[in-house]
Design a protein around this motif. Structure first.
Motif, short mmCIF file in Angstrom:
data_model
loop_
_atom_site.label_atom_id
_atom_site.label_comp_id
_atom_site.label_asym_id
_atom_site.label_seq_id
_atom_site.Cartn_x
_atom_site.Cartn_y
_atom_site.Cartn_z
N ARG A 55 -0.68 6.39 5.95
CA ARG A 55 -1.90 7.19 5.76
C ARG A 55 -2.40 7.84 7.05
NH1 ARG A 55 -1.57 3.35 2.44
NH2 ARG A 55 -1.95 3.60 0.21
N ARG A 108 -3.08 -1.55 9.03
CA ARG A 108 -3.08 -0.13 8.65
C ARG A 108 -3.63 0.69 9.81
NH1 ARG A 108 -6.02 2.42 3.33
NH2 ARG A 108 -4.58 1.01 2.26
N ASP A 115 1.29 -0.09 9.19
CA ASP A 115 1.31 0.89 8.10
C ASP A 115 0.90 2.25 8.65
OD1 ASP A 115 1.04 2.36 5.79
OD2 ASP A 115 -0.20 0.88 4.74
N LEU A 150 5.66 1.08 8.73
CA LEU A 150 5.83 1.19 7.28
C LEU A 150 5.36 2.57 6.83
CD1 LEU A 150 6.27 -0.14 4.40
CD2 LEU A 150 3.83 -0.72 4.48
N GLY A 195 6.45 5.11 3.36
CA GLY A 195 6.34 4.90 1.92
C GLY A 195 6.93 3.55 1.49
N GLY A 196 7.85 3.04 2.31
CA GLY A 196 8.40 1.70 2.05
C GLY A 196 9.52 1.67 1.02
N ASN A 255 7.70 10.71 -4.88
CA ASN A 255 6.24 10.69 -4.73
C ASN A 255 5.79 9.74 -3.64
OD1 ASN A 255 5.52 12.54 -6.68
ND2 ASN A 255 5.23 11.02 -8.31
N THR A 256 6.63 8.80 -3.30
CA THR A 256 6.26 7.74 -2.35
C THR A 256 6.89 7.95 -0.98
OG1 THR A 256 6.15 6.20 -4.23
CG2 THR A 256 6.24 5.23 -2.04
N ARG A 313 4.83 13.63 1.61
CA ARG A 313 5.71 12.98 0.63
C ARG A 313 6.85 13.93 0.26
NH1 ARG A 313 3.68 7.66 0.86
NH2 ARG A 313 1.78 8.13 2.02
#
Lengths: 180, 328
Positions: free
Chosen positions: B53, B8, B50, B28, B30-31, B105-106, B74
């Motif tokens: 964030r 991450r 990742d 990565l 939201g995937g 949302n993702t 998002r």
């Protein structure tokens, strides 16, 4: 001695998921989805594996308060997340209003999609209250104002949850009852 | 799914640094597409970095009156943002026409641009596909191609780009900001995706290790209206058979400015420059809109089973332009 369960490797991590208010520290292969972690490691089988490709919504849970397809989320990428599953919605013996409405309106037949429908509806109602628009929200609707949840709005906003029994009319009624 | 390492990243620089020396790494977001492709065996990274964030989740006014959208914003938050709702309605509508509430949302802004085609051959590792495995052939050309391209396809690939958001961004003249091992650069969104040619494995001009950090929208010009309309096989939660994003300014019954882009027709969000030529300075009538659509779609080369897309796109363009003109 067996290696402890708390050991990380190149392909696994130790992480904590807060599920329905309870922290669970797990050692997970990075390939583990949130859905599989919930069902196989935490032991909560409410969230269902339908298509496993984010197309049916049966796996819907709330992640940090927002609805998401847990089959497409890698658990490793959600260390520290607060997850609410259908098992965490009721307050003791008192059902969540959406659960109560699904019972009252007979909003299911086989029930397989129901946990996803209910979690999705809970998330959707919060989105509407926060003023999130949908594709069918009129363009002139003031940004940020709570959306009026007509049946048309509910159907559009719930389109990520399929029900192969076709219980849609009662699902829409149940959600509409909570929305008003 | 193949085993992979996971990291991450806390900053864009850290993510780019982590990529170095890992040719099979992938970022990565939201995937929602990448994790699915990993399950299908289409993507098999050995290292996931990742970036979901990273502190790139802001939507900010730019000094010239435009809008900067961070790469990790998002899709649902972008669609709901008051500035997007009021000044860039086509973008909000495009986002809301795509996927489902859960997926929006993702899914992230950067990831939306980088999503792969939903061509069934690309997603099925038991089938040949030049995009997935260069040189193996394109069974879609003679096979199941009802959903696939009518514009700009090649002998090697007839895939379409699946994004709705990117179509709106193309009409809105957005710019994509990239950060990579060789530094930062900005690419017009209309230059970001590429036609398949003989390299359909390359969807975009992004270089190895480069990361999308954000997207910028230029100021919305006074008097312009914009909108998005999408045709699909069911009322919601389906990819576009065809879609149109349009920006229009009409004064005194004459089209002063117009930008038009088609979705669902090509390997790229298809900016319709030939149509725009016809529109500019012409009377704001349905006859003009039809002529404009025809000028663009004259280049269409439908396959056996997707010729319906040409009149569908034509009608969408006419209806969106007429609707925008009626509101000015």
């Amino acid at each position: 001695m067996e290696p402890t369960s708390q050991q990380e490797t190149a392909h696994s991590s130790v992480l904590t998921l807060h599920v329905n208010g309870t922290p669970h520290t797990l050692t997970l292969d990075h390939r583990t989805t949130l859905l599989d972690a919930l069902r196989e490691q935490v032991g909560l089988t409410g969230a269902k594996k339908g298509c496993d490709h984010g197309q049916c919504g049966a796996c819907t849970v709330l992640v940090d308060g927002r609805r998401a397809n847990s089959c497409l989320l890698l658990a490793a990428a959600h260390n520290g997340a607060h997850v609410t599953t259908v098992e965490g919605l009721a307050d003791g013996e008192r059902l969540h209003p959406v659960q109560q409405a699904f019972v009252a309106r007979d909003a299911l037949q086989c029930g397989y999609c129901t946990p996803g429908q209910i979690c999705s509806a809970v998330g959707m109602l919060a989105e509407a209250a926060e003023g999130h628009p949908s594709y069918v929200t009129p363009p002139e609707h003031p940004p940020g104002a709570p959306a009026a949840l007509t049946a048309h709005e509910i159907r559009e906003r719930m389109s990520g949850n399929l029900c192969r029994c076709g219980a849609y009319p009662n699902i829409v009624d149940a959600i509409g009852e909570v929305a008003t | 799914m193949k085993p992979f390492a996971y990291f991450r990243a806390e900053s864009a620089d850290e993510a780019i640094g982590a990529f170095a020396g890992h040719p099979r790494a992938q970022y990565l977001g939201g995937g929602t597409n990448l994790v699915d492709l990993m399950k299908l065996g289409v993507a098999a990274p050995d290292f996931l970095i990742d970036v979901s964030r990273l502190p790139l989740d802001g939507i900010d006014e730019t000094p010239d009156g435009g809008l900067h959208i961070g790469a990790t914003v998002r899709n649902s938050d972008l669609a709901a943002h008051p500035a997007v709702r009021t000044r860039y309605a086509a973008l909000s509508q495009a986002l809301l026409s795509g996927a489902s509430g859960q997926l929006r949302n993702t899914a992230t802004t950067g990831g939306n641009l980088l999503q792969r085609t939903r061509c069934t051959y690309f997603q099925d590792v038991s089938k040949p596909c030049n995009k997935r495995e260069p040189g193996t052939g394109c069974p879609a050309r003679e096979g199941v191609h009802r959903d696939l391209a009518v514009l700009g396809h090649s002998a090697h690939c007839v895939a379409t780009h699946p994004s709705d958001m990117a179509v709106a961004l193309a009409a809105l003249d957005a710019a994509v900001h990239l950060h990579g091992p060789q530094g930062a650069r900005t690419v017009a969104v209309t230059d970001f995706h590429r036609l398949p040619g003989d390299r359909p494995d390359q969807d975009t001009v992004i270089r190895p290790g480069e990361l999308i950090t954000g997207v910028t929208l230029p100021p919305a010009l006074p008097g312009t209206r914009c909108g998005y309309r999408k045709a699909r096989d069911r009322a919601s939660y389906a990819f576009a058979l065809a879609s149109v994003a349009a920006v229009l300014r009409v004064e005194g019954g004459v089209v002063r400015d117009a930008a038009l882009a088609f979705g669902g027709l090509a390997h790229v969000p298809w900016r319709a420059r030939a149509a725009e030529e016809v529109l500019r300075g012409a009377p704001a009538t349905e006859e003009t809109y039809a002529r404009a659509a025809d000028a663009e779609l004259a280049a269409a080369e439908p396959l056996r089973d997707n010729g319906f897309k040409v009149p569908l796109a034509r009608n969408l363009a006419i209806s969106v332009l007429a609707e925008l003109a009626s509101r000015t």
